[in-house]
Design a protein around this motif. Structure first.
Motif, PDB file in Angstrom:
ATOM      1  N   SER A   1       0.959  -1.879   3.399  1.00 36.61           N
ATOM      2  CA  SER A   1      -0.130  -1.556   4.336  1.00 36.61           C
ATOM      3  C   SER A   1      -1.471  -1.341   3.629  1.00 36.61           C
ATOM      4  CB  SER A   1       0.244  -0.300   5.132  1.00 36.61           C
ATOM      5  OG  SER A   1       0.507   0.763   4.227  1.00 36.61           O
ATOM      6  N   LEU A   2      -1.477  -1.529   2.313  1.00 37.31           N
ATOM      7  CA  LEU A   2      -2.695  -1.272   1.529  1.00 37.31           C
ATOM      8  C   LEU A   2      -3.487  -2.561   1.326  1.00 37.31           C
ATOM      9  CD1 LEU A   2      -3.903   1.028  -0.501  1.00 37.31           C
ATOM     10  CD2 LEU A   2      -2.710  -0.288  -2.242  1.00 37.31           C
ATOM     11  N   THR A   3      -4.795  -2.528   1.531  1.00 35.57           N
ATOM     12  CA  THR A   3      -5.621  -3.707   1.202  1.00 35.57           C
ATOM     13  C   THR A   3      -6.921  -3.263   0.533  1.00 35.57           C
ATOM     14  OG1 THR A   3      -6.751  -3.728   3.336  1.00 35.57           O
ATOM     15  CG2 THR A   3      -4.840  -5.147   3.149  1.00 35.57           C
ATOM     16  N   TYR A   4      -7.409  -4.097  -0.362  1.00 36.92           N
ATOM     17  CA  TYR A   4      -8.711  -3.872  -0.998  1.00 36.92           C
ATOM     18  C   TYR A   4      -9.547  -5.138  -0.863  1.00 36.92           C
ATOM     19  CZ  TYR A   4      -6.551   0.079  -3.541  1.00 36.92           C
ATOM     20  OH  TYR A   4      -5.924   1.252  -3.871  1.00 36.92           O
ATOM     21  N   THR A   5     -10.873  -4.972  -0.966  1.00 25.86           N
ATOM     22  CA  THR A   5     -11.760  -6.137  -1.070  1.00 25.86           C
ATOM     23  C   THR A   5     -12.121  -6.293  -2.547  1.00 25.86           C
ATOM     24  OG1 THR A   5     -13.753  -4.801  -0.884  1.00 25.86           O
ATOM     25  CG2 THR A   5     -12.794  -5.640   1.179  1.00 25.86           C
ATOM     26  N   TRP A   6     -12.744  -7.435  -2.882  1.00 24.81           N
ATOM     27  CA  TRP A   6     -13.121  -7.656  -4.283  1.00 24.81           C
ATOM     28  C   TRP A   6     -14.136  -6.621  -4.747  1.00 24.81           C
ATOM     29  CZ3 TRP A   6     -10.408  -9.638  -7.863  1.00 24.81           C
ATOM     30  CH2 TRP A   6      -9.485 -10.645  -7.571  1.00 24.81           C
ATOM     31  N   GLU A   7     -15.012  -6.187  -3.834  1.00 27.86           N
ATOM     32  CA  GLU A   7     -15.977  -5.148  -4.205  1.00 27.86           C
ATOM     33  C   GLU A   7     -15.245  -3.847  -4.560  1.00 27.86           C
ATOM     34  OE1 GLU A   7     -20.393  -4.029  -2.626  1.00 27.86           O
ATOM     35  OE2 GLU A   7     -18.845  -4.235  -1.091  1.00 27.86           O
TER      36      GLU A   7
END
Length: 576
Positions: free
Chosen positions: A72-78
């Protein structure tokens, strides 16, 4: 030769910078020729190559694109970039200085992806340890590498703590806890914890770039079978070039979603840990590589690319139907390691995967050659097409040269598909050398090429095909028998799940093939049936004389430990 090898200890890597002027002169002598007045090398036109720049660019140009997904975890490149800068800052606060080794013992989770950037950004050298190692092996490697900090996933904490008991100068331990994974280890937190370390870092941290692009970025131990594993050193420059080459080879472009079914600890995930940042792709992390997780993630995240050893393909093909889901589109899967049996390739294609084949070693940063597919091969009969697909092919664009040579005369073999020689590499994506092992480095580079120890032939079209490890080839009555060819035939038998072939002493022939076979559940077949099956499909001298049914022993990276099987075959005594 990399500086890392000139010193008896990796701690002295810090002196790498002092040698910079010597290198600077070597790189730029061409610019100082009298005819080239007005040419300079300065910060406007020269930056040492490093994968760190991929992440910095990704944070800028792909800032809102998803970088990492884990359950359920997501990150963006920033966000990934910010976390890596803070983690690098945290490492410096813990005393990491340029040239220090930081090791990991973790599965393919977001922390592993972040550490691939954060450790070099703190000037450190990343050593990703194989999670299948036992505590004795870990203790040996931590000592040899002089690791200062060890990041350990809670799943492997017990093994790591046991390893530390053997050490006089143990590294600092940072635990990676996982909110999304129930822990069987209630006291998983050591003095330092991953997220706390990230949160304690500062975003204003001044990232440390290599002074010389040949400075080390990572240390990868080969899956040593009999002897102590060797520590292969990668440089920033080689990692940068191989990351780009692997991305191209894999046909990755905009909107790539990559499923991490190859361990990130293995050749730094074939350098794709860095390469995905170059194209702003999405990393889909999975803690364990089983068919249900693979199919679930492909369906949920519309995975476009993945990789894996032939054992992963075998696992997918033989998975229970209930674990499978239809693929959203053709999924490109790169396989490397042993040549995959044609039967497995055709079953993968039936499931909707596009399989391509690469070849390389830890010493070549993972992928070095690949079976570059020609459109005119599409119309060939299935069997011929699949046989072409298992070849190791041609060099990728990051390598200067790959050749098959006579190891003694260094002459190239004929391109006739029959003459055997040793595969050799030359170029910028060949390791800097083996850590603290000058002798082994000089041996493997003797003659000005890297000697792979793999035996192959070269086809008339220039494509290479691996026939065997030089130590695995069976010589029977003066004939060379490729164990790979015998294994391929046995694999095609419907009852066979796994097979490995080695030589067994034979009083008449010197050696004859001995096959160790594991059958699929619910199948029964006897040794003579398999021997007859082989004799119908290959020259009689190549068919195994002995069949033994048992589980195959594997190394920590899933390669079959043929030296153990050779000992077993020897213990059976000679066939007279």
């Amino acid at each position: 030769m990399n500086k890392i090898l000139r010193k008896s200890t990796i701690g002295l890597l810090r002196t790498a910078a002092s040698n910079h002027h010597h290198h600077h002169h070597r790189y730029s002598q061409v610019l100082h020729a009298p005819t080239d007045e007005g040419l300079v090398r300065c910060s406007a036109n020269y930056v040492p190559l490093s994968p760190i720049s991929f992440l910095e660019r990704a944070a800028d140009v792909y800032r809102d694109r998803t970088s990492v997904v884990y359950r359920s975890l997501t990150y963006t490149w920033e966000e990934t970039h910010r976390r890596c800068v803070k983690l690098a800052s945290g490492l410096t606060q813990l005393g990491i200085a340029p040239g220090d080794v930081v090791a990991t013992l973790a599965p393919n989770i977001p922390a592993m992806q972040e550490l691939h950037f954060a450790v070099p950004m703190a000037g450190g050298v990343l050593c990703t340890l194989n999670t299948r190692h036992d505590s004795n092996m870990l203790a040996t490697l931590l000592t040899h590498s002089e690791t200062k900090i060890l990041f350990v996933d809670h799943q492997f904490l017990d093994t790591a703590l046991t390893a530390l008991e053997h050490l006089t100068n143990p590294p600092l331990i940072v635990t990676i806890t996982d909110e999304l994974e129930p822990s069987d280890n209630p006291n998983t937190v050591t003095a330092y914890e991953y997220e706390t370390l990230v949160n304690g870092g500062v975003t204003s941290f001044n990232v440390i770039r290599p002074i010389d692009e040949c400075d080390p970025i990572s240390l990868n131990y080969t899956s040593g079978t009999t002897s102590r594993p060797k520590g292969v050193v990668y440089s920033h420059r080689g990692a940068y070039l191989n990351a780009i080459a692997t991305v191209f080879m894999h046909g990755m472009g905009a909107r790539t979603t990559y499923l991490w079914s190859v361990p990130m600890f293995h050749c730094n995930g074939w350098c794709l840990t860095w390469g995905l940042a170059a194209i702003g792709g999405t990393n889909i992390c999975i803690r364990r590589c089983d068919p249900r997780d693979i199919f679930d993630n492909i369906a949920r995240h519309k995975v476009t690319h993945m990789s894996g050893a032939p054992t992963v393909l075998n696992m997918i093909v033989n998975s229970p139907v209930v674990d499978r889901k239809p693929l959203p589109h053709r999924v490109e899967i790169m396989t490397g390691g042993a040549p995959p049996p044609p039967l497995i390739l055709s079953r993968m294609e039936e499931l909707g995967f596009g399989v391509s084949h690469l070849y390389g070693l830890t010493e070549t940063y993972g992928p070095g050659t690949f079976c570059l597919w020609k459109p005119e091969w599409d119309s060939l009969p299935t069997e011929e097409r699949l046989n072409l697909k298992t070849r190791q092919g041609v060099r990728h664009m990051g390598l200067e040269a790959v050749d098959v040579k006579d190891p003694i005369t260094m002459e190239s073999v004929e391109c006739d598909g029959k003459s055997m020689g040793e595969i050799m590499f030359r170029g910028n994506t060949v390791m800097s050398g083996y850590l603290k092992d000058r002798k082994a480095t000089e041996e493997v580079f003797s003659g000005g090429w890297f000697r792979s120890g793999d035996l192959a032939v070269k086809h008339p079209d220039g494509y290479i095909e691996v026939k065997d490890r030089s130590k695995d080839i069976i010589i029977s009555g003066g004939e060379n028998i490729s164990t790979v060819e015998v294994e391929t035939v046995i694999y095609s038998h419907p009852a066979v799940l796994e097979v490995a072939v080695v030589g067994r002493p034979d009083n008449h022939w010197g050696q004859t093939p001995c096959a160790f076979v594991k059958l699929k559940d619910g199948f029964s077949v006897d040794g003579q049936d398999l021997i007859d099956y082989c004799r119908d499909r290959m020259p009689r001298y190549m068919a195994p004389k002995t069949i033994i049914f048992e589980d195959l022993p594997r190394t920590s990276t899933g390669k079959v430990q043929k030296f153990l099987l050779r000992e077993k075959a020897k213990a059976l005594g000679s066939i007279s």
